[in-house]
Design an enzyme around this catalytic site. Structure first.
Site, PDB file in Angstrom:
ATOM      1  N   ARG A 128       2.743   5.858  -3.352  1.00  5.01           N
ATOM      2  CA  ARG A 128       3.880   6.644  -3.847  1.00  5.01           C
ATOM      3  C   ARG A 128       4.008   6.535  -5.358  1.00  5.01           C
ATOM      4  O   ARG A 128       4.344   7.511  -6.042  1.00  5.01           O
ATOM      5  CB  ARG A 128       5.176   6.189  -3.153  1.00  5.01           C
ATOM      6  CG  ARG A 128       5.241   6.644  -1.690  1.00  5.01           C
ATOM      7  CD  ARG A 128       6.237   5.813  -0.906  1.00  5.01           C
ATOM      8  NE  ARG A 128       6.513   6.338   0.434  1.00  5.01           N
ATOM      9  CZ  ARG A 128       5.716   6.192   1.490  1.00  5.01           C
ATOM     10  NH1 ARG A 128       4.554   5.554   1.362  1.00  5.01           N
ATOM     11  NH2 ARG A 128       6.067   6.675   2.671  1.00  5.01           N
TER      12      ARG A 128
ATOM     13  N   LYS B 115      -3.194   6.888  15.115  1.00  3.15           N
ATOM     14  CA  LYS B 115      -3.476   6.160  13.864  1.00  3.15           C
ATOM     15  C   LYS B 115      -4.978   6.260  13.541  1.00  3.15           C
ATOM     16  O   LYS B 115      -5.668   7.103  14.087  1.00  3.15           O
ATOM     17  CB  LYS B 115      -3.011   4.707  13.993  1.00  3.15           C
ATOM     18  CG  LYS B 115      -1.502   4.567  14.139  1.00  3.15           C
ATOM     19  CD  LYS B 115      -0.765   5.031  12.905  1.00  3.15           C
ATOM     20  CE  LYS B 115       0.749   4.960  13.083  1.00  3.15           C
ATOM     21  NZ  LYS B 115       1.475   5.573  11.970  1.00  3.15           N
TER      22      LYS B 115
ATOM     23  N   GLN C 100       5.714   9.401   6.710  1.00  2.00           N
ATOM     24  CA  GLN C 100       4.807  10.265   5.954  1.00  2.00           C
ATOM     25  C   GLN C 100       5.309  11.702   5.977  1.00  2.00           C
ATOM     26  O   GLN C 100       5.313  12.383   4.945  1.00  2.00           O
ATOM     27  CB  GLN C 100       3.394  10.169   6.533  1.00  2.00           C
ATOM     28  CG  GLN C 100       2.792   8.778   6.321  1.00  2.00           C
ATOM     29  CD  GLN C 100       1.426   8.612   6.959  1.00  2.00           C
ATOM     30  OE1 GLN C 100       1.030   9.399   7.809  1.00  2.00           O
ATOM     31  NE2 GLN C 100       0.711   7.572   6.565  1.00  2.00           N
TER      32      GLN C 100
ATOM     33  N   GLY D 107      -4.330   8.276   5.289  1.00  2.00           N
ATOM     34  CA  GLY D 107      -3.371   9.188   5.909  1.00  2.00           C
ATOM     35  C   GLY D 107      -2.166   9.431   5.018  1.00  2.00           C
ATOM     36  O   GLY D 107      -1.656  10.554   4.927  1.00  2.00           O
TER      37      GLY D 107
ATOM     38  N   ARG E  89      -7.154  13.299  12.677  1.00  2.00           N
ATOM     39  CA  ARG E  89      -5.732  12.970  12.878  1.00  2.00           C
ATOM     40  C   ARG E  89      -4.836  14.207  12.741  1.00  2.00           C
ATOM     41  O   ARG E  89      -5.177  15.149  12.030  1.00  2.00           O
ATOM     42  CB  ARG E  89      -5.322  11.865  11.888  1.00  2.00           C
ATOM     43  CG  ARG E  89      -6.133  10.596  12.134  1.00  2.00           C
ATOM     44  CD  ARG E  89      -5.752   9.491  11.182  1.00  2.00           C
ATOM     45  NE  ARG E  89      -4.360   9.109  11.342  1.00  2.00           N
ATOM     46  CZ  ARG E  89      -3.741   8.253  10.533  1.00  2.00           C
ATOM     47  NH1 ARG E  89      -4.391   7.713   9.526  1.00  2.00           N
ATOM     48  NH2 ARG E  89      -2.485   7.949  10.743  1.00  2.00           N
TER      49      ARG E  89
ATOM     50  N   ASP F 242       2.683  -0.751  12.001  1.00  2.00           N
ATOM     51  CA  ASP F 242       1.324  -1.178  11.641  1.00  2.00           C
ATOM     52  C   ASP F 242       1.023  -2.614  12.094  1.00  2.00           C
ATOM     53  O   ASP F 242      -0.122  -3.064  12.003  1.00  2.00           O
ATOM     54  CB  ASP F 242       1.119  -1.050  10.125  1.00  2.00           C
ATOM     55  CG  ASP F 242       1.184   0.411   9.689  1.00  2.00           C
ATOM     56  OD1 ASP F 242       0.871   1.298  10.501  1.00  2.00           O
ATOM     57  OD2 ASP F 242       1.572   0.676   8.535  1.00  2.00           O
TER      58      ASP F 242
ATOM     59  N   LYS G   9       0.834  -1.213   0.000  1.00  2.00           N
ATOM     60  CA  LYS G   9       0.000   0.000   0.000  1.00  2.00           C
ATOM     61  C   LYS G   9       0.867   1.261   0.000  1.00  2.00           C
ATOM     62  O   LYS G   9       0.620   2.191  -0.768  1.00  2.00           O
ATOM     63  CB  LYS G   9      -0.935  -0.027   1.224  1.00  2.00           C
ATOM     64  CG  LYS G   9      -1.832   1.182   1.339  1.00  2.00           C
ATOM     65  CD  LYS G   9      -3.051   0.878   2.195  1.00  2.00           C
ATOM     66  CE  LYS G   9      -2.792   0.939   3.682  1.00  2.00           C
ATOM     67  NZ  LYS G   9      -2.719   2.320   4.205  1.00  2.00           N
ATOM     68  N   SER G  10       1.881   1.295   0.844  1.00  2.00           N
ATOM     69  CA  SER G  10       2.750   2.485   0.899  1.00  2.00           C
ATOM     70  C   SER G  10       3.383   2.753  -0.465  1.00  2.00           C
ATOM     71  O   SER G  10       3.456   3.894  -0.929  1.00  2.00           O
ATOM     72  CB  SER G  10       3.874   2.278   1.920  1.00  2.00           C
ATOM     73  OG  SER G  10       3.375   2.315   3.219  1.00  2.00           O
TER      74      SER G  10
HETATM   75  C1  S3P Z   1       3.139   5.039   6.167  1.00  2.00           C
HETATM   76  C2  S3P Z   1       3.831   5.402   7.284  1.00  2.00           C
HETATM   77  C3  S3P Z   1       3.394   5.057   8.653  1.00  2.00           C
HETATM   78  C4  S3P Z   1       2.357   3.939   8.655  1.00  2.00           C
HETATM   79  C5  S3P Z   1       1.302   4.160   7.626  1.00  2.00           C
HETATM   80  C6  S3P Z   1       1.895   4.247   6.228  1.00  2.00           C
HETATM   81  C7  S3P Z   1       3.649   5.453   4.841  1.00  2.00           C
HETATM   82  O1  S3P Z   1       2.818   6.214   9.242  1.00  2.00           O
HETATM   83  O2  S3P Z   1       1.767   3.801   9.926  1.00  2.00           O
HETATM   84  O3  S3P Z   1       0.376   3.086   7.650  1.00  2.00           O
HETATM   85  O4  S3P Z   1       3.175   4.942   3.810  1.00  2.00           O
HETATM   86  O5  S3P Z   1       4.547   6.301   4.804  1.00  2.00           O
HETATM   87  P1  S3P Z   1       3.735   7.344   9.956  1.00  2.00           P
HETATM   88  O6  S3P Z   1       4.646   7.864   8.952  1.00  2.00           O
HETATM   89  O7  S3P Z   1       2.769   8.385  10.428  1.00  2.00           O
HETATM   90  O8  S3P Z   1       4.392   6.639  11.094  1.00  2.00           O
END
Ligand code: S3P
Length: 420
Positions: A15, A330, A156, A83, A111, A303, A10-11
């Protein structure tokens, strides 16, 4: 039995779409992880004037608008529950002319967003929040390079600053992180030829005139594999292999924790997928012992910490998590959701301000009702808890698993079939 692959990370999927949106010409994304969150990202870049063609469910062709080519829509951009979208997109909007408003669902609007607004303001971008939360209003155009020390270990926030740094008119942007966090943004930018220099906790990025990404491939999501690794570890008779999983060292802290606890997980077929380390994982059931997780390890499995609680509940002896106050910010307050949820199922667990303490009992959890509170990671925790408990779990809000993993319950069903 029990061989499967999980959807694309997902991350990395977020991106890939975001960078492709400001790329030159076409970017092809293979292995894209489809989920409610990543659909929000596709919808967001479309709202910004980018053409995204869905060649098949896992393959996208994104026709980039160029580095400064995003168009301000009249309506606010809805980030849904995502987020990562709401925190990374402002980095790109920093370099666009116009006024952009970002909003999201109830959870996302509760958040903290000052953490991205504040460094972007230092970079010369106008960012308004509503008392520190969404909606965000961003008026970009000119960006100044800064050197920024992250007050919280957050990939993030780091990514938002680095993305804005692509547009800097005054040289290199520097981000210093207190602890290593996931580095998919740095990897993807580096693979695209952007000047990224990394030394210990410092990342330096040079601005660019254009981005050319070409072909991107997304490896499987370790965070989506994690519930199955935990279920197979706790369930007698299971035998599970997960293929093509991202093994970025900054994502797989749960593997180290599982190993310390006595789990039987083998990594094989190590390879690279889309410029990231990847491999296959083989899991067998095991008796576990309790362990301790402190602040330094937290970002490496942030996570997966709800799942750690379930492992700890079933282990011999005590387990402690500390240094994880971020869990309270979160999709829900995950410390409260995990502790409250697992206690009702019969676990001996109590909350602390920055984590939890567990007295492990290596017999099966009783079971009972559990409310996912609209949080996908809690829904998946509840489902695995149901599978390994004596009486099962009545899970309220199971559908929120689709935020990151729409096929989760089908896969879990097939795993159950493989072990009984
Ligand atoms: C993520 C970073 C994490 C993670 C989120 C995805 C990302 O959050 O908990 O599910 O894709 O960069 P934080 O950067 O706020 O720790």
């Amino acid at each position: 039995m029990g061989h499967f692959a999980v959807p694309g990370d997902k991350s990395i999927s977020h991106r890939a779409v975001l960078l492709a949106a400001v790329g030159e010409g076409e970017t092809r994304i293979a292995g894209f992880g489809r989920s409610a969150d990543t659909e929000s990202t596709i919808a967001a870049v479309r709202a910004l004037g980018v053409r995204v063609y869905e060649a098949d469910p896992e393959t996208l062709r994104v026709f980039g608008a160029g580095l400064r080519g995003l168009k301000a829509p009249e309506q606010p951009i809805d980030c849904g529950n995502a987020g990562t979208l709401m925190r990374l997109l402002p980095g790109l909007l920093a370099g666009q002319a116009g006024r952009f408003e970002l909003t999201g669902d109830d959870s996302l609007r509760s958040r903290p967003m000052e953490r991205v607004a504040e460094p972007l303001r230092q970079m010369g971008v106008s960012v308004e929040t509503a008392d520190g939360r969404a909606p965000l209003v961003i008026v970009g155009g000119h960006v100044r390079a800064i050197s920024y020390e992250l007050p919280v270990a957050s990939a993030q926030v780091k990514s938002a600053v680095l993305l804005a740094g692509l547009y800097a008119e005054s040289g290199e942007t520097t981000v210093v992180e207190p602890l290593p966090t996931r580095d998919h943004t740095e990897n993807m930018l580096e693979n695209a030829g952007v000047g990224v220099r990394r030394r210990r906790g410092t990342i330096k990025l040079s601005p660019v005139q254009q981005l050319r990404l070409g072909e991107l491939e997304v490896p499987g999501d370790f965070s989506s594999a994690a519930p199955f690794l935990v279920a197979a570890t706790l369930l007698a008779g299971s035998e599970l292999t997960v293929h093509g999983v991202n093994l970025n060292p900054r994502r797989i802290g749960l593997l180290d924790v599982l190993e310390r606890m006595g789990a039987r997980i083998t990594v094989f077929n190590r390879r690279r997928i889309g410029g990231e380390p990847a491999g296959d994982l083989d899991v067998r059931p095991a008796q576990l012992v309790g362990t301790t997780i402190g602040a330094a390890e937290v970002p490496l499995l942030v996570d997966e910490l709800p799942l750690f609680a379930l492992l700890a509940v079933h282990a011999h002896g005590d387990s402690v998590l500390s240094g994880a106050a971020e869990l309270r910010a979160k999709e829900t307050d995950r410390i409260e959701a995990v502790v409250d949820g697992l206690r009702r199922l019969g676990a001996h667990i109590r909350a602390t301000p920055d984590g939890f303490k567990v007295r492990g009992v290596p017999s099966r959890l009783r079971g009972g009702p559990l409310d996912a509170r609209g949080d996908h990671r809690i829904a998946m925790l509840g489902a695995v808890a149901g599978l390994v408990s004596r009486e099962g779990v009545e899970l309220e809000g199971a559908e929120s698993a689709a935020v990151s993993f729409p096929g989760f319950f089908d896969l879990l069903e097939s795993l159950r079939g493989a072990t009984t």
